[in-house]
Design an enzyme around this catalytic site. Structure first.
Site, PDB file in Angstrom:
ATOM      1  N   HIS A 516       0.865  -1.191   0.000  1.00  0.00           N
ATOM      2  CA  HIS A 516       0.000   0.000   0.000  1.00  0.00           C
ATOM      3  C   HIS A 516       0.898   1.236   0.000  1.00  0.00           C
ATOM      4  CE1 HIS A 516      -3.782   2.187   1.001  1.00  0.00           C
ATOM      5  NE2 HIS A 516      -2.948   3.012   1.624  1.00  0.00           N
ATOM      6  N   ASP A 564      -2.017 -10.105   0.934  1.00  0.00           N
ATOM      7  CA  ASP A 564      -1.177  -9.218   0.124  1.00  0.00           C
ATOM      8  C   ASP A 564      -2.063  -8.453  -0.861  1.00  0.00           C
ATOM      9  OD1 ASP A 564       0.868  -7.932  -1.138  1.00  0.00           O
ATOM     10  OD2 ASP A 564       1.642  -9.706  -2.180  1.00  0.00           O
ATOM     11  N   GLU A 573       0.640  -1.777   4.457  1.00  0.00           N
ATOM     12  CA  GLU A 573       1.246  -0.442   4.457  1.00  0.00           C
ATOM     13  C   GLU A 573       2.500  -0.409   5.327  1.00  0.00           C
ATOM     14  OE1 GLU A 573      -0.166   4.184   4.524  1.00  0.00           O
ATOM     15  OE2 GLU A 573      -1.197   2.799   5.872  1.00  0.00           O
TER      16      GLU A 573
END
Length: 619
Positions: A516, A564, A573
């Site tokens: 992310h 994932d 993230e």
């Protein structure tokens, strides 16, 4: 088996064979006896007759073994039992003692992991990037931040916002790792690299503090955030809503500012500048500037004046209202104590140490009130790490009165912390990851700092040639057990987990492909991509076109499961604060490959025993 004796002092063993059905097998007359003659020792002088009895079983075979020396036979039996007992003990030891190969898997290349983890910070830089920046999918960005007065710093995670609070924490922790383990960084050729990362951050932190002046006497300003998650006055586009590379930003980026009552933010900036001043002690001018700024800010935010109230930066909307969604500070006493401790190391002025020790109990009470954070070292809680530093003072530079009580209390807290890490009642996943916040995501961030503190403390004990310490329940822990725990957490992060996945991008063959992160997920194709295009990249199921090397993602849930997926930031993230903990743990665990002499006198542990006391001069 029956045992008897002959008139010649021989011992006879009668062995009865049993059928598969559980009955004794039929006799075989040609197997009357087996004579075992031990002539190693003189024969026994005992002469006791023993008439063998016929077998009670009608279907049997009597194996008659004649032992010609009873004494030697007994010795043989005792020796056999001893060997068997030894084998049993060895098996039990192998089963219960820590086994690095079993628990931690194959040896990881911690040097490679450390080098990669540092690269992540280069990918997070804002401003005019240095020419030697190794991250090829990044360019200059944020050049108008704060009307050009706040250019620089780091984007905190996968968004394009610069939060001052976690940035300051990151610089403090990275600086601490250098102060302790700079011989290791130098050994692997990364000392200049990490110092450049720290300086990138400390240069930016210097810009965040505006001193009082004639137009606003007595009032200082701290900038807490650049970028916005709310609607701007002229546009609905902002750093959170737009999935856009930092280089492509064209919307207005507002700045959030605080006054001097933002005690937690001020305390962390003080700690960062003070710790960084020790990293750059050879650059007298720069180090002095860092220390001077920290001292000025400390005097302002700890002043004892009527009507002056300390507090948290997130309690005021104009200061940390938006940061509250991401980095919601829940206390400030720990940061002020933390800042005082680092200022003492930076200056040697005992007034800062007195402030720390006199307010330590208040900081501990603050942590106790927020029980969910107890014993955790991260951007929101510095009490635990502060007790480690005070314990370091007690062990290596005991200053005596009036600090003994605080020092001893800190040592007890640290020992209890280490005991909790190793306790069988500590929450862990089935795969062995410690869960310091069992009901929340991002467990890797907390595991990384726990790994760092446990290995660092084990090195302190080893320097003192103390190889164990006690727990309140009467048990104890060893230096080796702390090392094993520390390594187990890092190895879990690097792939020894049920998912068989490294949670550090680029390490091993299996790692997250859909991190992310705006810059990593949008192609570096010399094209400008608008805010409106962002959904294409955010929701794409294709792997990121750019590898965010060294980024540690938030990690799995409490069941060791990991998804994932780019649109699930609670899994994928990364952040600068969590990577700082990873870097600290990796360098602490890194074993110097060469002789101790190559580590500038740091010894085989690779730790600088007294460098942190450089500015402390005892009378």
């Amino acid at each position: 088996m029956d045992i008897g004796e002959t008139s010649n002092n021989d011992t006879i063993l009668y062995l009865h064979s049993i059928s598969p059905a559980g009955r004794l097998l039929p006799s075989a007359s040609r197997w009357n006896s087996i004579e075992m003659d031990f002539n190693l020792f003189p024969q026994s002088r005992n002469n006791l007759g023993y008439n063998s009895l016929p077998s009670r079983f009608s279907k049997s075979v009597d194996f008659k073994l004649t032992v010609t020396n009873k004494k030697n036979f007994k010795r043989f039996i005792y020796a056999s039992l001893a060997v068997v007992s030894l084998i049993v003990v060895l098996c039990l030891l192998l089963h219960f003692l820590p086994n690095k190969q079993r628990h931690h898997g194959a040896t990881k290349d911690l040097t490679l992991a450390l080098k990669q983890a540092l690269v992540f910070f280069d990918a997070q830089k804002s401003g005019v990037l240095p020419k030697d920046n190794t991250v090829k999918f990044r360019g200059d960005s944020g050049l108008d931040d704060g009307n050009k007065s706040l250019v620089g710093g780091f984007y905190d995670s996968g968004n394009n916002i610069k939060f001052s609070f976690p940035t300051a924490y990151t610089i403090t922790l990275l600086s601490w790792s250098v102060i302790e383990y700079h011989p290791k960084y130098e050994e692997i050729g990364e000392l200049d690299h990490i110092k450049s990362i720290i300086k990138w951050g400390s240069d930016y932190l210097l810009k965040l503090f505006i001193r009082p002046n004639e137009s606003s006497p007595g009032s200082a300003t701290l900038f807490s955030q650049v970028g916005s998650v709310g609607k701007n006055k002229t546009s609905t586009e902002n750093d959170d809503k737009c999935w856009q590379r930092p280089e492509d930003m064209r919307y207005t980026r507002p700045v959030s500012s605080c006054d001097e009552t933002a005690s937690d933010l001020a305390g962390e900036i003080i700690a960062a500048l003070s710790a960084a001043s020790l990293v750059f002690k050879d650059d007298k001018m720069y180090s002095t500037n860092l220390t001077k700024t920290a001292m000025e800010l400390f005097d302002i935010v700890t002043k004892d004046e009527p009507g002056f109230v300390q507090g948290m930066y997130t309690t005021k909307d104009e200061c940390g209202g938006q940061a509250r969604e991401f980095y919601n500070s829940t206390g400030y006493k720990d940061e002020l104590v933390w800042g005082g401790t680092w200022l003492f190391f930076a200056t040697g002025n005992t007034s800062y140490l007195r402030y720390t020790t006199e307010n330590l109990v208040l900081a501990e009470e603050e942590e106790e009130e927020l029980s969910v954070d107890k014993g955790i070292f991260y951007w929101n809680n510095k009490f635990t790490a502060n007790t480690v530093l005070l314990t370091r003072l007690r062990y290596f530079l005991d200053l005596g009165y009036p600090y003994e009580e605080s020092f001893l209390s800190s040592t007890n807290n640290v020992d209890s912390l280490m005991c909790s890490y190793l306790s069988p009642t500590m929450h862990k996943t089935q795969g062995g990851l410690i869960l310091l916040k069992p009901d929340q995501y991002a467990p890797l961030e907390y595991a990384a700092t726990a790994s760092f503190l446990s290995k660092l403390y084990s090195d302190y004990l080893a320097l003192l040639q103390r190889y164990s310490s006690g727990c309140t329940d009467g048990t104890s822990f060893s230096v080796e057990s702390l090392k094993d725990f520390s390594l187990s957490q890092v190895n879990y992060i690097l792939g020894d987990n049920p998912m068989k996945m490294s949670y550090v991008v680029g390490f091993s063959n299996n790692y997250p492909q859909h991190v992310h992160h705006r810059g990593a997920s949008i192609p570096w194709d010399n094209q400008w991509h608008s805010c409106a295009e962002g959904g294409t990249w955010l929701n794409s199921e294709k792997p990121n076109p750019n590898q965010l090397l060294g980024a540690m993602v938030r990690g799995p849930d409490q069941y060791d499961m990991f998804l994932d997926e780019r649109d699930k930031p609670w899994f994928t993230e990364p952040s600068i604060s969590s990577n700082a903990g990873l870097v600290a743990a990796l360098v602490a665990l890194h074993d110097p490959p060469h002789s101790p002499s190559s580590l500038n006198g740091a010894g085989s542990l690779g730790i600088d025993s007294y460098g942190i006391f450089h500015n402390i001069h005892l009378n």
